[in-house]
Design a protein around this motif. Structure first.
Motif, PDB file in Angstrom:
ATOM      1  N   GLU A  65       0.826  -1.213   0.000  1.00 18.44           N
ATOM      2  CA  GLU A  65       0.000   0.000   0.000  1.00 18.44           C
ATOM      3  C   GLU A  65       0.858   1.260   0.000  1.00 18.44           C
ATOM      4  N   HIS A  66       2.050   1.159   0.569  1.00 18.09           N
ATOM      5  CA  HIS A  66       2.962   2.303   0.613  1.00 18.09           C
ATOM      6  C   HIS A  66       3.930   2.310  -0.579  1.00 18.09           C
ATOM      7  N   GLY A  67       3.693   1.434  -1.543  1.00 18.29           N
ATOM      8  CA  GLY A  67       4.502   1.435  -2.758  1.00 18.29           C
ATOM      9  C   GLY A  67       5.832   0.727  -2.637  1.00 18.29           C
ATOM     10  N   LEU A  68       6.056   0.021  -1.535  1.00 20.25           N
ATOM     11  CA  LEU A  68       7.313  -0.709  -1.339  1.00 20.25           C
ATOM     12  C   LEU A  68       7.151  -2.122  -1.905  1.00 20.25           C
ATOM     13  N   VAL A  69       7.327  -2.248  -3.211  1.00 20.27           N
ATOM     14  CA  VAL A  69       7.041  -3.516  -3.879  1.00 20.27           C
ATOM     15  C   VAL A  69       8.011  -4.607  -3.452  1.00 20.27           C
ATOM     16  N   ASN A  70       9.292  -4.283  -3.362  1.00 20.44           N
ATOM     17  CA  ASN A  70      10.266  -5.305  -2.971  1.00 20.44           C
ATOM     18  C   ASN A  70       9.986  -5.823  -1.566  1.00 20.44           C
ATOM     19  N   CYS A  71       9.721  -4.908  -0.641  1.00 20.30           N
ATOM     20  CA  CYS A  71       9.428  -5.307   0.743  1.00 20.30           C
ATOM     21  C   CYS A  71       8.131  -6.111   0.806  1.00 20.30           C
ATOM     22  N   GLY A  72       7.109  -5.611   0.135  1.00 20.87           N
ATOM     23  CA  GLY A  72       5.829  -6.306   0.138  1.00 20.87           C
ATOM     24  C   GLY A  72       5.930  -7.687  -0.472  1.00 20.87           C
ATOM     25  N   ASP A  74       8.644  -9.574  -0.614  1.00 22.89           N
ATOM     26  CA  ASP A  74       9.384 -10.442   0.314  1.00 22.89           C
ATOM     27  C   ASP A  74       8.446 -11.057   1.349  1.00 22.89           C
ATOM     28  N   LEU A  75       7.583 -10.229   1.911  1.00 17.73           N
ATOM     29  CA  LEU A  75       6.664 -10.717   2.938  1.00 17.73           C
ATOM     30  C   LEU A  75       5.574 -11.598   2.331  1.00 17.73           C
ATOM     31  N   ALA A  76       5.163 -11.286   1.105  1.00 20.29           N
ATOM     32  CA  ALA A  76       4.158 -12.116   0.433  1.00 20.29           C
ATOM     33  C   ALA A  76       4.699 -13.518   0.176  1.00 20.29           C
ATOM     34  N   ILE A  77       5.950 -13.592  -0.261  1.00 18.31           N
ATOM     35  CA  ILE A  77       6.571 -14.898  -0.505  1.00 18.31           C
ATOM     36  C   ILE A  77       6.751 -15.653   0.810  1.00 18.31           C
ATOM     37  N   LEU A  78       7.144 -14.927   1.854  1.00 18.04           N
ATOM     38  CA  LEU A  78       7.293 -15.549   3.172  1.00 18.04           C
ATOM     39  C   LEU A  78       5.938 -16.031   3.696  1.00 18.04           C
ATOM     40  N   PHE A  79       4.887 -15.302   3.362  1.00 15.87           N
ATOM     41  CA  PHE A  79       3.528 -15.726   3.717  1.00 15.87           C
ATOM     42  C   PHE A  79       3.225 -17.100   3.109  1.00 15.87           C
ATOM     43  N   VAL A  80       3.556 -17.270   1.829  1.00 18.36           N
ATOM     44  CA  VAL A  80       3.307 -18.559   1.172  1.00 18.36           C
ATOM     45  C   VAL A  80       4.215 -19.641   1.746  1.00 18.36           C
ATOM     46  N   ASP A  81       5.472 -19.298   2.015  1.00 18.79           N
ATOM     47  CA  ASP A  81       6.384 -20.272   2.632  1.00 18.79           C
ATOM     48  C   ASP A  81       5.814 -20.778   3.960  1.00 18.79           C
ATOM     49  N   THR A  82       5.195 -19.875   4.700  1.00 23.94           N
ATOM     50  CA  THR A  82       4.616 -20.254   5.992  1.00 23.94           C
ATOM     51  C   THR A  82       3.373 -21.112   5.802  1.00 23.94           C
ATOM     52  N   LEU A  83       2.618 -20.860   4.749  1.00 17.19           N
ATOM     53  CA  LEU A  83       1.489 -21.741   4.427  1.00 17.19           C
ATOM     54  C   LEU A  83       1.975 -23.174   4.230  1.00 17.19           C
ATOM     55  N   VAL A  84       3.109 -23.300   3.562  1.00 16.69           N
ATOM     56  CA  VAL A  84       3.668 -24.630   3.305  1.00 16.69           C
ATOM     57  C   VAL A  84       4.124 -25.274   4.616  1.00 16.69           C
ATOM     58  N   ARG A  99      -5.533 -13.179  -3.044  1.00 14.89           N
ATOM     59  CA  ARG A  99      -6.169 -12.216  -3.957  1.00 14.89           C
ATOM     60  C   ARG A  99      -5.924 -10.780  -3.487  1.00 14.89           C
ATOM     61  N   CYS A 100      -6.064 -10.560  -2.192  1.00 13.79           N
ATOM     62  CA  CYS A 100      -5.860  -9.213  -1.640  1.00 13.79           C
ATOM     63  C   CYS A 100      -4.441  -8.721  -1.897  1.00 13.79           C
ATOM     64  N   ILE A 101      -3.468  -9.589  -1.650  1.00 22.01           N
ATOM     65  CA  ILE A 101      -2.073  -9.210  -1.883  1.00 22.01           C
ATOM     66  C   ILE A 101      -1.851  -8.920  -3.361  1.00 22.01           C
ATOM     67  N   PHE A 102      -2.376  -9.783  -4.219  1.00 18.23           N
ATOM     68  CA  PHE A 102      -2.209  -9.612  -5.665  1.00 18.23           C
ATOM     69  C   PHE A 102      -2.752  -8.261  -6.134  1.00 18.23           C
ATOM     70  N   LYS A 103      -3.920  -7.890  -5.651  1.00 21.25           N
ATOM     71  CA  LYS A 103      -4.544  -6.639  -6.092  1.00 21.25           C
ATOM     72  C   LYS A 103      -3.743  -5.409  -5.677  1.00 21.25           C
TER      73      LYS A 103
END
Length: 324
Positions: A65-72, A74-84, A99-103
């Motif tokens: 939301e703050h435009g930090l794509v690299n940071c966001g 990183d956390l999105a990928i870590l979110f999926v890693d944690t799902l696993v 979906r929310c993260i993607f949008k």
């Protein structure tokens, strides 16, 4: 410190979420990123996966939301890693979060005035704009590829949840500076939305170089057929013809498109000799792209039981497996 002690000492997760939001709002984006990672790791160690996921989801969304794509990302990928790690099932609740993260991943087309560069400053601006676009695409791709793999392993279809493929294919098509229609098509044929795929191909017909449109359509149809999906192959082809009647440019009447039309009719019956005859007659058109021959070999095996002479020719299916 024992896992049980860590589990007892961890505070309510909302305290961390509120605190980290303030850190970001104060502008310490990268400091917040490290805090998100370290705090969520403590919850994972304590096997409090649900709370770790809450932290990572919140962090990914706020950073994006703050435009930090690299940071966001990183956390999105870590979110999926944690799902696993949590062996979380592929369900509507988790897919809604994805979906929310993607949008929140930005869609920033190259500014029109940068397309026709005329001086050094314009060139530099264009290069920066393209570099940022590539970075966004790479980040989004890493996130969704991980999500596709997770969905395939934990309750979704063997090739991954279709909507995730649709998300990635659409983003690659609309945001990637250098279109890779093979890569895009590989996701759309898994998306179970041939109407949307047809619309994308019709749009591509209006923006591609001469001779690229029929190749893109042929690849798409053959990809469907190599999976044994006659229904969507026919539907997509009919939809392309229908949409092309009301839009410019018109559908190409090339030899390759003729071949595809005849092939779709041939595969509806047991007609291996006719299939082989078509490949010989339209060889020069098919040879425009080696992938077409590889796909046709897979189609021959699937529909007529013809074994491939070269086992390495099954690369198309192997690529899908690697994609997750």
């Amino acid at each position: 410190m024992s896992r049980e002690r860590i589990k007892r000492e961890l505070p309510p997760v909302q305290e961390h979420i509120d605190k980290l939001r303030k850190v970001i709002e104060e502008g310490n984006y990268y400091g917040a990123l490290q805090m998100y990672k370290s705090i969520s790791a403590r919850y994972v160690t304590a096997q409090r996966f649900s709370e770790a996921l809450d932290i990572l989801f919140s962090g990914a969304c706020i950073e994006l939301e703050h435009g930090l794509v690299n940071c966001g990302a990183d956390l999105a990928i870590l979110f999926v890693d944690t799902l696993v790690k949590a062996k979380s099932p592929c369900n509507d609740e988790t897919l809604d979060r994805i979906r929310c993260i993607f949008k929140l991943f930005p869609r920033v087309p190259v500014p029109p005035h940068l397309v026709d560069v005329s001086d050094d400053e314009d060139v530099q601006n264009l290069q920066e704009s393209l570099g940022e676009a590539r970075s966004r695409v790479e980040n989004l791709t890493s996130f969704l590829r991980a999500a596709i793999k997770w969905s395939a392993e934990f309750g979704g279809p063997r090739t991954g949840y279709p909507e995730l493929h649709a998300m990635l294919g659409d983003y690659l098509y609309t945001e990637c500076p250098e279109l890779d229609m093979v890569r895009i098509s590989r996701h759309f044929v898994r998306a179970e939305d041939p109407e949307k795929f047809a619309s994308m191909l019709v749009n591509f017909m209006g923006r591609c170089y001469p001779g690229e449109d029929d190749l893109a359509i042929a690849r798409a149809v053959l990809m469907y057929l190599s999976m044994g999906n006659m229904k969507d192959a026919n539907f997509m082809m009919d939809e392309i013809k229908k949409q092309a009647e009301t839009k410019n440019p018109e559908l190409s009447e090339s030899d390759l498109i003729q071949f595809i039309s005849y092939l779709l009719e041939t595969l509806q019956r047991d007609a291996l000799p006719l299939f082989n005859m078509l490949r010989v007659k339209y060889k020069s058109s098919i040879d425009r792209d080696q992938l077409l021959n590889e796909l046709l070999d897979e189609i021959a095996e699937r529909f007529y039981g013809v074994q491939r002479k070269n086992p390495l020719q099954g690369m198309f299916g192997d690529i899908f497996k690697m994609m997750g």
